[in-house]
Design a protein around this motif. Structure first.
Motif, PDB file in Angstrom:
ATOM      1  N   TRP A   8       5.396  54.951  38.111  1.00 39.39           N
ATOM      2  CA  TRP A   8       4.415  54.000  38.639  1.00 39.39           C
ATOM      3  C   TRP A   8       3.149  54.780  38.937  1.00 39.39           C
ATOM      4  O   TRP A   8       3.209  55.887  39.450  1.00 39.39           O
ATOM      5  N   PHE A   9       1.997  54.218  38.557  1.00 40.64           N
ATOM      6  CA  PHE A   9       0.722  54.837  38.883  1.00 40.64           C
ATOM      7  C   PHE A   9      -0.332  53.754  38.974  1.00 40.64           C
ATOM      8  O   PHE A   9      -0.473  52.938  38.075  1.00 40.64           O
ATOM      9  N   SER A  10      -1.067  53.739  40.088  1.00 39.02           N
ATOM     10  CA  SER A  10      -2.129  52.771  40.303  1.00 39.02           C
ATOM     11  C   SER A  10      -3.478  53.461  40.120  1.00 39.02           C
ATOM     12  O   SER A  10      -3.823  54.362  40.891  1.00 39.02           O
ATOM     13  N   GLU A  11      -4.233  53.033  39.108  1.00 41.60           N
ATOM     14  CA  GLU A  11      -5.559  53.605  38.897  1.00 41.60           C
ATOM     15  C   GLU A  11      -6.500  53.247  40.040  1.00 41.60           C
ATOM     16  O   GLU A  11      -7.355  54.042  40.410  1.00 41.60           O
ATOM     17  N   THR A  12      -6.371  52.054  40.600  1.00 42.58           N
ATOM     18  CA  THR A  12      -7.271  51.639  41.677  1.00 42.58           C
ATOM     19  C   THR A  12      -6.972  52.375  42.979  1.00 42.58           C
ATOM     20  O   THR A  12      -7.882  52.657  43.745  1.00 42.58           O
ATOM     21  N   ARG A  13      -5.724  52.686  43.225  1.00 42.74           N
ATOM     22  CA  ARG A  13      -5.353  53.416  44.450  1.00 42.74           C
ATOM     23  C   ARG A  13      -5.377  54.923  44.253  1.00 42.74           C
ATOM     24  O   ARG A  13      -5.458  55.670  45.218  1.00 42.74           O
ATOM     25  N   GLY A  14      -5.241  55.375  43.007  1.00 37.28           N
ATOM     26  CA  GLY A  14      -5.340  56.800  42.718  1.00 37.28           C
ATOM     27  C   GLY A  14      -4.084  57.607  42.985  1.00 37.28           C
ATOM     28  O   GLY A  14      -4.157  58.819  43.161  1.00 37.28           O
ATOM     29  N   TYR A  15      -2.940  56.971  43.012  1.00 40.11           N
ATOM     30  CA  TYR A  15      -1.704  57.717  43.199  1.00 40.11           C
ATOM     31  C   TYR A  15      -0.543  56.994  42.532  1.00 40.11           C
ATOM     32  O   TYR A  15      -0.666  55.852  42.106  1.00 40.11           O
ATOM     33  N   GLY A  16       0.582  57.706  42.452  1.00 37.31           N
ATOM     34  CA  GLY A  16       1.771  57.127  41.839  1.00 37.31           C
ATOM     35  C   GLY A  16       2.983  57.987  42.112  1.00 37.31           C
ATOM     36  O   GLY A  16       2.970  58.838  43.013  1.00 37.31           O
ATOM     37  N   PHE A  17       4.033  57.793  41.296  1.00 31.21           N
ATOM     38  CA  PHE A  17       5.286  58.502  41.500  1.00 31.21           C
ATOM     39  C   PHE A  17       5.865  58.977  40.180  1.00 31.21           C
ATOM     40  O   PHE A  17       5.787  58.281  39.171  1.00 31.21           O
ATOM     41  N   ILE A  18       6.441  60.169  40.226  1.00 36.09           N
ATOM     42  CA  ILE A  18       7.099  60.779  39.077  1.00 36.09           C
ATOM     43  C   ILE A  18       8.601  60.765  39.325  1.00 36.09           C
ATOM     44  O   ILE A  18       9.051  61.152  40.404  1.00 36.09           O
ATOM     45  N   GLU A  19       9.357  60.344  38.317  1.00 39.46           N
ATOM     46  CA  GLU A  19      10.810  60.468  38.379  1.00 39.46           C
ATOM     47  C   GLU A  19      11.162  61.758  37.658  1.00 39.46           C
ATOM     48  O   GLU A  19      10.908  61.906  36.458  1.00 39.46           O
ATOM     49  N   ALA A  20      11.719  62.702  38.400  1.00 42.52           N
ATOM     50  CA  ALA A  20      12.063  64.007  37.831  1.00 42.52           C
ATOM     51  C   ALA A  20      13.164  63.875  36.794  1.00 42.52           C
ATOM     52  O   ALA A  20      14.029  63.004  36.909  1.00 42.52           O
ATOM     53  N   ASP A  21      13.125  64.735  35.775  1.00 40.64           N
ATOM     54  CA  ASP A  21      14.197  64.757  34.783  1.00 40.64           C
ATOM     55  C   ASP A  21      15.527  65.091  35.441  1.00 40.64           C
ATOM     56  O   ASP A  21      16.572  64.652  34.996  1.00 40.64           O
TER      57      ASP A  21
END
Length: 68
Positions: A8-21
């Motif tokens: 998930w990444f929000s361009e308007t909010r400028g942050y998101g989340f990475i799911e690690a391998d």
């Protein structure tokens, strides 16, 4: 360096989340300033990334994030 996928990444909010391998870890927070590159930096859902992990407060964050 660790690897993962943008969940998930929000361009308007400028942050998101990475799911690690390595699925045993919780999703990592990523701020747009942690993405390597120039100009406006953003990520797209499903992109594979490589990153370092830094402990900030109680939760780890992804830094030096680059698309692979």
């Amino acid at each position: 360096m660790a690897t993962g996928v943008i969940r998930w990444f929000s361009e308007t909010r400028g942050y998101g989340f990475i799911e690690a391998d390595d699925e045993t870890k919780e999703p990592l927070y990523v701020h747009h300033t942690a993405i390597l590159g120039r100009g406006y930096r953003s990520l797209q859902v499903g992109q594979h990334v490589r990153y370092e992990v830094r402990q900030e407060g109680r939760h780890p964050q992804a830094i030096d994030v680059e698309v692979v």
